[in-house]
Enzyme design. Structure first.
Site, PDB file in Angstrom:
ATOM      1  N   ASP A  41      21.958 -18.270  -9.564  1.00 24.78           N
ATOM      2  CA  ASP A  41      20.630 -18.583  -9.027  1.00 24.78           C
ATOM      3  C   ASP A  41      20.479 -17.778  -7.733  1.00 24.78           C
ATOM      4  O   ASP A  41      21.117 -18.085  -6.721  1.00 24.78           O
ATOM      5  CB  ASP A  41      20.527 -20.095  -8.760  1.00 24.78           C
ATOM      6  CG  ASP A  41      19.139 -20.507  -8.267  1.00 24.78           C
ATOM      7  OD1 ASP A  41      18.415 -19.651  -7.734  1.00 24.78           O
ATOM      8  OD2 ASP A  41      18.803 -21.698  -8.406  1.00 24.78           O
TER       9      ASP A  41
ATOM     10  N   LYS B 106       9.259 -19.244  -5.190  1.00 25.26           N
ATOM     11  CA  LYS B 106       9.694 -19.108  -3.799  1.00 25.26           C
ATOM     12  C   LYS B 106       9.392 -17.698  -3.276  1.00 25.26           C
ATOM     13  O   LYS B 106       8.257 -17.300  -3.248  1.00 25.26           O
ATOM     14  CB  LYS B 106      11.174 -19.460  -3.688  1.00 25.26           C
ATOM     15  CG  LYS B 106      11.574 -20.706  -4.481  1.00 25.26           C
ATOM     16  CD  LYS B 106      10.870 -21.962  -4.014  1.00 25.26           C
ATOM     17  CE  LYS B 106      11.520 -23.189  -4.587  1.00 25.26           C
ATOM     18  NZ  LYS B 106      10.674 -24.165  -5.214  1.00 25.26           N
TER      19      LYS B 106
ATOM     20  N   ARG C 243       2.743 -16.489 -26.611  1.00 26.92           N
ATOM     21  CA  ARG C 243       4.007 -17.202 -26.355  1.00 26.92           C
ATOM     22  C   ARG C 243       5.164 -16.202 -26.450  1.00 26.92           C
ATOM     23  O   ARG C 243       6.126 -16.265 -25.704  1.00 26.92           O
ATOM     24  CB  ARG C 243       4.189 -18.368 -27.332  1.00 26.92           C
ATOM     25  CG  ARG C 243       5.534 -19.032 -27.185  1.00 26.92           C
ATOM     26  CD  ARG C 243       5.649 -20.447 -27.731  1.00 26.92           C
ATOM     27  NE  ARG C 243       4.806 -20.791 -28.843  1.00 26.92           N
ATOM     28  CZ  ARG C 243       4.994 -20.376 -30.116  1.00 26.92           C
ATOM     29  NH1 ARG C 243       5.998 -19.592 -30.428  1.00 26.92           N
ATOM     30  NH2 ARG C 243       4.161 -20.744 -31.061  1.00 26.92           N
TER      31      ARG C 243
ATOM     32  N   TYR D 225      20.586 -26.877  -6.100  1.00 28.93           N
ATOM     33  CA  TYR D 225      19.286 -27.531  -5.985  1.00 28.93           C
ATOM     34  C   TYR D 225      19.328 -28.871  -6.748  1.00 28.93           C
ATOM     35  O   TYR D 225      19.859 -28.934  -7.861  1.00 28.93           O
ATOM     36  CB  TYR D 225      18.213 -26.584  -6.534  1.00 28.93           C
ATOM     37  CG  TYR D 225      16.874 -27.242  -6.749  1.00 28.93           C
ATOM     38  CD1 TYR D 225      16.202 -27.856  -5.693  1.00 28.93           C
ATOM     39  CD2 TYR D 225      16.284 -27.269  -8.006  1.00 28.93           C
ATOM     40  CE1 TYR D 225      14.983 -28.474  -5.890  1.00 28.93           C
ATOM     41  CE2 TYR D 225      15.062 -27.874  -8.215  1.00 28.93           C
ATOM     42  CZ  TYR D 225      14.415 -28.479  -7.154  1.00 28.93           C
ATOM     43  OH  TYR D 225      13.213 -29.091  -7.351  1.00 28.93           O
TER      44      TYR D 225
END
Ligand code: PLP
Length: 358
Positions: A149, A176, A25, A77
């Site tokens: 972004d 993406k 983690r 988005y």
């Protein structure tokens, strides 16, 4: 090749004496290789990978506290708006949404407790741009972090750390273009400042929204061909946008590479290419549905940025979580279709559109 370290834990020599890895983690060698890779591509210093683009943004927002104020682009988005409006606003963060095409509006929206300015450029799906150098200056003056972004442009075409005084955090949905093959979901944040990096590393480990090593490896593999893919996405995007402008009128086609795009000059200044995302307004929901159900090469699906061309209907898919009146106010009409132009032979893409246009 970077191995896929399929391990959750690491043998230690003595209690609290280890070789740099304790538990995945916190750190995993495959994830770390990805984090370094994207940090370099963005010309940043530290990368933090997450299980999705939204997990990444959610973890970034954990830098802030109840009562803090964030200025956000009004066309982002749909999932970003949903996270802010439905999850973080009820927890006490305050948001003002503005049209970031006009930097003055961003400046006017800043208050004493403004801690961050969040922009997406170009935006999903209207391909609107924010002048990153101008907004970086506004963020400096307001004492706020500029969070960008950069999913649509990728560091191949736009590097927000290098524009003006630079962004503070650049993030991506790695799902993406960075992955590029539509075979995983992920996110990454990159920063330059060591203190900010320390805080994000703490949140990454404490909140634990991390990707598994195989997903990290898939993005690493994707970035090896990023430059080849982006050049082709860009070439195909330009041809598709030009074709659509001829067929349905240039005012109905949203692509910053078109000389008729209202922000083309800014696009040419802060980006080195325009990519493969093209939106087109065909007038009505019926005409949009006709187009989307008659395409064969473009697959009707959510997402973008893969080698294969995709088409979607923002009003009922990616931006369905944005209330209808809000969609109408910002221009996401029922006739809007978003195309992610892949790397196929462009003649096949044009023939597909020619055949499917209502
Ligand atoms: C511009 C942009 N940012 C963030 C996201 C969210 O990323 P993810 O789907 O990986 O959570 C998306 C997803 O479509 C996006 O298009």
């Amino acid at each position: 090749m970077t191995p896929v370290y399929l391990t959750s834990t690491y043998v230690q020599e003595a209690p609290a004496t280890h070789k740099g890895y304790e538990y995945s983690r916190g750190t995993n060698p495959t994830r770390e290789a990805l984090e370094r890779n994207i940090a370099v591509l963005e010309n940043g210093r530290h990368g933090f990978a997450f299980a999705s683009g939204m997990a990444c943004l959610d973890s970034i927002m954990k830098l802030f506290q109840s009562g803090d104020h964030i200025v956000c682009g009004e066309n982002v988005y749909g999932g970003t708006f949903r996270l802010f409006d439905r999850v973080l606003r009820p927890m006490g963060l305050e948001f003002t949404y503005v049209d970031t095409r006009d930097p003055q509006r961003v400046a006017d929206a800043c208050r004493a407790r403004t801690v961050a300015i969040v922009v997406e450029t170009p935006t999903n799906p209207l391909m609107r741009l924010t002048d990153l150098a101008a907004v970086a200056d506004i963020a400096r003056r307001a004492g706020a972090l500029l969070i960008v972004d950069n999913t649509f442009a990728t560091p191949f075409f736009q590097r927000p750390f290098e524009l003006g005084s630079g962004a503070d955090i650049v993030f991506h949905s790695t799902t993406k273009y960075l992955n590029g093959h539509s075979d995983m979901v992920g996110g990454i944040a990159v920063v330059r400042d060591d203190g900010l990096a320390e805080r994000l590393a703490y949140i990454q480990n404490a909140a634990g929204a991390v990707p598994g090593p195989f997903d990290a490896w898939l993005v690493l593999r994707g970035t090896k061909t990023l430059h080849l893919r982006m050049a082709r996405h860009d070439a195909n995007g330009r041809r598709v946008a030009t074709f659509l402008a001829e067929r349905v009128g240039e005012r109905c086609v949203y692509y910053p590479g078109l000389p008729t795009h209202p922000q083309h000059t800014l696009a040419a200044r802060q980006m080195t290419g325009f990519g493969g995302m093209v939106s087109v307004d065909v007038g009505t929901r019926e005409r949009a549905v006709h187009l989307l159900t008659h395409l064969h090469v473009f697959a009707l699906a959510e997402s973008l940025g893969g080698v294969e061309s995709l088409a979607s209907h923002p009003a009922s898919m990616t931006h369905a979580s944005v209330p209808a009146e809000r969609r109408a106010a910002i221009g996401i009409t029922d006739g809007l279709v978003r195309l992610s132009c892949g790397v196929e032979d462009v003649e096949d893409l044009l023939a597909d559109l020619e055949h499917a246009l209502p």
